[in-house]
Design a protein around this motif. Sequence first.
Motif, short mmCIF file in Angstrom:
data_model
loop_
_atom_site.label_atom_id
_atom_site.label_comp_id
_atom_site.label_asym_id
_atom_site.label_seq_id
_atom_site.Cartn_x
_atom_site.Cartn_y
_atom_site.Cartn_z
N UNK A 8 7.80 -14.93 12.86
CA UNK A 8 7.66 -14.34 11.52
C UNK A 8 7.34 -12.86 11.60
N UNK A 9 7.78 -12.13 10.58
CA UNK A 9 7.46 -10.71 10.47
C UNK A 9 6.28 -10.50 9.55
N UNK A 10 5.77 -9.27 9.49
CA UNK A 10 4.64 -8.98 8.61
C UNK A 10 5.08 -8.92 7.16
N UNK A 11 4.14 -9.04 6.24
CA UNK A 11 4.44 -8.83 4.84
C UNK A 11 4.90 -7.40 4.62
N UNK A 12 5.97 -7.22 3.85
CA UNK A 12 6.58 -5.90 3.73
C UNK A 12 5.66 -4.87 3.08
N UNK A 13 4.98 -5.26 2.02
CA UNK A 13 4.15 -4.28 1.33
C UNK A 13 3.01 -3.80 2.24
N UNK A 14 2.39 -4.74 2.94
CA UNK A 14 1.33 -4.37 3.88
C UNK A 14 1.90 -3.52 5.02
N UNK A 15 3.08 -3.89 5.51
CA UNK A 15 3.69 -3.14 6.61
C UNK A 15 3.99 -1.70 6.19
N UNK A 16 4.57 -1.51 5.00
CA UNK A 16 4.91 -0.17 4.55
C UNK A 16 3.65 0.67 4.33
N UNK A 17 2.58 0.04 3.92
CA UNK A 17 1.32 0.77 3.77
C UNK A 17 0.83 1.27 5.12
N UNK A 18 0.97 0.45 6.16
CA UNK A 18 0.57 0.87 7.50
C UNK A 18 1.46 2.00 8.02
N UNK A 19 2.76 1.89 7.75
CA UNK A 19 3.69 2.95 8.15
C UNK A 19 3.33 4.26 7.47
N UNK A 44 13.53 9.37 -5.51
CA UNK A 44 13.06 8.79 -4.25
C UNK A 44 13.90 7.55 -4.00
N UNK A 45 14.93 7.69 -3.16
CA UNK A 45 15.89 6.62 -2.92
C UNK A 45 15.37 5.71 -1.81
N UNK A 46 15.21 4.43 -2.14
CA UNK A 46 14.57 3.52 -1.21
C UNK A 46 13.07 3.74 -1.21
N UNK A 47 12.50 3.73 -2.41
CA UNK A 47 11.09 4.11 -2.57
C UNK A 47 10.11 3.08 -2.04
N UNK A 48 10.59 1.86 -1.70
CA UNK A 48 9.68 0.84 -1.21
C UNK A 48 8.61 0.53 -2.24
N UNK A 49 7.37 0.34 -1.78
CA UNK A 49 6.30 -0.01 -2.73
C UNK A 49 5.75 1.19 -3.50
N UNK A 50 6.41 2.34 -3.41
CA UNK A 50 6.02 3.48 -4.23
C UNK A 50 4.84 4.27 -3.73
#
Length: 263
Positions: A8-19, A44-50
């Motif tokens: 399994x991979x990490x949760x995306x929102x948490x992962x993007x916050x870490x990035x 902002x193209x591909x803004x993710x969780x903002x």
Amino acid sequence: MAETFGVPGPGKIDYYARVAEAGRDYKRQVLAALELRPGLTVLDLGCGPGTDLPAMADAVAPTGSVLGIDVEPAMVAEAGRRVADLPRTEVRRGDAHAVPLAGSSVDRARADRMVQHVADPSAVFAELYRVLRPGGLICAAEPDWDSLVVDPGSRSANRAFNRFVCSTMVRNPTVGRELPRLALSAGFEVRDVTVAAPVFRDFASADKILGLSRNTERGIRAGQLDPAEGEQWLADLSAGPFLAASMVFVGVFVKPAGGARPR
């Protein structure tokens, strides 16, 4: 993120916050390169969780506007929550290959670590060119996954890990180095290209961002990494002292004032 090879991979929102936290230095560089000022319209193209939308909104306030676009409903929902109280800031669902905007409708555009995931990078740059006003600029930041270096541990395992990630885990793993060529082909002028190199000195933090453990396990299950070598590599890395770094290319591209795309 989705399970791959049974891992399994990490949760995306948490992962993007870490990035975002790990990449705060290059993100400041991107924000400065956009040359934002009050009254501009920003995409902002591909803004993710903002994560970065509020900073852009502050920079163009009170008369400018910011639009975040992402293809994933969960990202759109989270980004919308983050900017719910910000005036002249909006989030929409949309595909980067067919941006839901009129031509020549934005002054600035940002693409941060999203071109690595798209099906057709050339089409995305063509869309960025279409929606940008003549004289406007974009700033794109993309990693080069083949540049990842770590210490300690086997160099051959490091290279095998990079080959697996680049061949299997990331759609456009070396797109960072391709940014100037993609921009020129779309009709942009290249103003600047620089390299940021985030450095990690803690294995646990790097593991969460770079996926060292989970992608080593995936590579072993896929038959692309030797099990004994992969396991020993991770043991060496976790024992430390540890260091990891990889390149993020940051390109600033301008749509010519004439606005005519070359044939």
